[in-house]
Scaffold this motif. Structure first.
Motif, PDB file in Angstrom:
ATOM      1  N   LYS A  69      -6.971 -43.345 -14.208  1.00 32.25           N
ATOM      2  CA  LYS A  69      -7.263 -42.856 -15.547  1.00 32.25           C
ATOM      3  C   LYS A  69      -6.664 -43.778 -16.600  1.00 32.25           C
ATOM      4  O   LYS A  69      -5.522 -44.224 -16.483  1.00 32.25           O
ATOM      5  N   ASN A  71      -4.936 -44.581 -20.045  1.00 29.25           N
ATOM      6  CA  ASN A  71      -3.921 -43.830 -20.783  1.00 29.25           C
ATOM      7  C   ASN A  71      -3.910 -44.243 -22.255  1.00 29.25           C
ATOM      8  O   ASN A  71      -3.926 -45.434 -22.581  1.00 29.25           O
ATOM      9  N   PHE A  72      -3.874 -43.240 -23.126  1.00 32.61           N
ATOM     10  CA  PHE A  72      -3.818 -43.446 -24.573  1.00 32.61           C
ATOM     11  C   PHE A  72      -2.510 -42.855 -25.099  1.00 32.61           C
ATOM     12  O   PHE A  72      -2.145 -41.726 -24.751  1.00 32.61           O
ATOM     13  N   ILE A 101      -3.553 -48.542 -25.567  1.00 31.42           N
ATOM     14  CA  ILE A 101      -4.508 -48.117 -24.541  1.00 31.42           C
ATOM     15  C   ILE A 101      -4.208 -48.935 -23.297  1.00 31.42           C
ATOM     16  O   ILE A 101      -4.306 -50.168 -23.313  1.00 31.42           O
ATOM     17  N   PRO A 197     -16.490 -40.763 -24.186  1.00 33.85           N
ATOM     18  CA  PRO A 197     -15.273 -39.953 -24.035  1.00 33.85           C
ATOM     19  C   PRO A 197     -14.712 -39.541 -25.390  1.00 33.85           C
ATOM     20  O   PRO A 197     -14.994 -40.160 -26.424  1.00 33.85           O
ATOM     21  N   ILE A 199     -10.941 -38.528 -27.207  1.00 38.83           N
ATOM     22  CA  ILE A 199      -9.492 -38.580 -27.037  1.00 38.83           C
ATOM     23  C   ILE A 199      -8.853 -37.757 -28.145  1.00 38.83           C
ATOM     24  O   ILE A 199      -9.179 -37.929 -29.326  1.00 38.83           O
ATOM     25  N   CYS A 221      -1.909 -38.935 -25.324  1.00 37.40           N
ATOM     26  CA  CYS A 221      -3.144 -38.277 -25.749  1.00 37.40           C
ATOM     27  C   CYS A 221      -3.898 -37.719 -24.548  1.00 37.40           C
ATOM     28  O   CYS A 221      -3.681 -38.123 -23.401  1.00 37.40           O
ATOM     29  N   HIS A 222      -4.803 -36.806 -24.855  1.00 36.15           N
ATOM     30  CA  HIS A 222      -5.623 -36.167 -23.825  1.00 36.15           C
ATOM     31  C   HIS A 222      -7.013 -36.792 -23.819  1.00 36.15           C
ATOM     32  O   HIS A 222      -7.657 -36.899 -24.863  1.00 36.15           O
ATOM     33  N   LEU A 223      -7.455 -37.202 -22.636  1.00 34.87           N
ATOM     34  CA  LEU A 223      -8.766 -37.830 -22.479  1.00 34.87           C
ATOM     35  C   LEU A 223      -9.744 -36.826 -21.896  1.00 34.87           C
ATOM     36  O   LEU A 223      -9.488 -36.203 -20.867  1.00 34.87           O
ATOM     37  N   ASP A 224     -10.879 -36.659 -22.579  1.00 31.95           N
ATOM     38  CA  ASP A 224     -11.915 -35.731 -22.138  1.00 31.95           C
ATOM     39  C   ASP A 224     -13.224 -36.494 -22.002  1.00 31.95           C
ATOM     40  O   ASP A 224     -13.729 -37.064 -22.964  1.00 31.95           O
ATOM     41  N   TRP A 225     -13.786 -36.500 -20.775  1.00 32.38           N
ATOM     42  CA  TRP A 225     -15.050 -37.188 -20.532  1.00 32.38           C
ATOM     43  C   TRP A 225     -16.222 -36.297 -20.894  1.00 32.38           C
ATOM     44  O   TRP A 225     -17.347 -36.666 -20.830  1.00 32.38           O
TER      45      TRP A 225
END
Length: 225
Positions: A69, A71-72, A101, A197, A199, A221-225
């Motif tokens: 994954k 990462n941000f 990133i 995506p 973020i 941060c939260h990553l959402d696809w």
């Protein structure tokens, strides 16, 4: 022997018995139904085979690529102005962010074709900025520097205004930044179609003032696809 007068009635002759021939109940197949059944069976076998092949390909790709994954992080934030006017419902702001990133993958590169950063406060967007596109190579760390400065109409309810006043007294504001992206993955010479995506970064940022030291906690941060 004396002759018998009158008619003679002998034993009754039984009627001829009727024989019934019962046809055998052997299975018979209508050509149309047989053809339909064979066709359905073939389609099912083809679909099942395709699913098996795709599953094997996905497993092989995962074993070869070992995707990780991305990462941000928001590593730093500077807030020099954040004033809300209840007279005209206008927010005056000056916020600068530093982001990293991290692409930990060994065989996957990423094309960031478009990036839109949005500054959010209590669910309301107060600013947005389009960032430059770029390519991120394998096991690489890239940096973003979104800056939000200006004024904008922001409608806050009574509860949101109360929260703002409480945060103003503390000198620390809870904010959110969202990144809306269009990216493509590069695997060897293959480039995927565009992926979108989202973020989300929730962070607390103190207001800078003269003679006051300001510390910012790095936020993932939260990553959402």
């Amino acid at each position: 022997m004396s002759n018998l007068n009158g008619a003679y009635y002998g034993p009754s002759i039984p009627p001829p018995s009727k024989s019934y021939h019962r046809h055998g109940r052997g299975s018979s197949c209508n050509p149309c139904s047989c053809l339909f059944g064979c066709l359905c069976n073939c389609i099912f076998q083809i679909i099942f085979t395709i699913l098996i092949v795709l599953g094997v390909i996905a497993l092989v790709l995962w074993l070869v690529l070992r995707p990780n994954k991305v990462n941000f992080y928001v590593t730093d934030a500077t807030l020099t102005q954040f004033d809300y006017s209840t007279t005209n419902n206008t927010l005056y702001y000056d916020l600068a962010l530093n982001m990293t990133i991290r692409n930990p993958n060994k065989r996957i590169g990423i094309y960031y074709d478009s990036i839109e950063a949005r500054g959010m406060y209590q669910g309301q967007r107060f600013a947005s900025q389009n960032l430059e596109r770029f390519y991120q190579g394998h096991k690489n760390t890239s940096y973003l520097h979104p800056v939000f400065k200006g004024q904008n109409l922001v409608l806050l309810g009574d509860r949101e205004k109360t929260n703002y006043n409480n945060e103003k007294n503390l000198g620390i504001y809870e904010m959110e930044m969202k990144l809306y992206m269009r990216i493509r993955l590069k695997i060897g010479w293959i480039k995927t179609h565009k992926i979108k995506p989202k973020i989300e970064c929730d962070f607390k940022v103190p207001l800078e003032s003269s003679g006051r030291s300001v510390n910012f906690d790095v936020t993932r941060c939260h990553l959402d696809w």
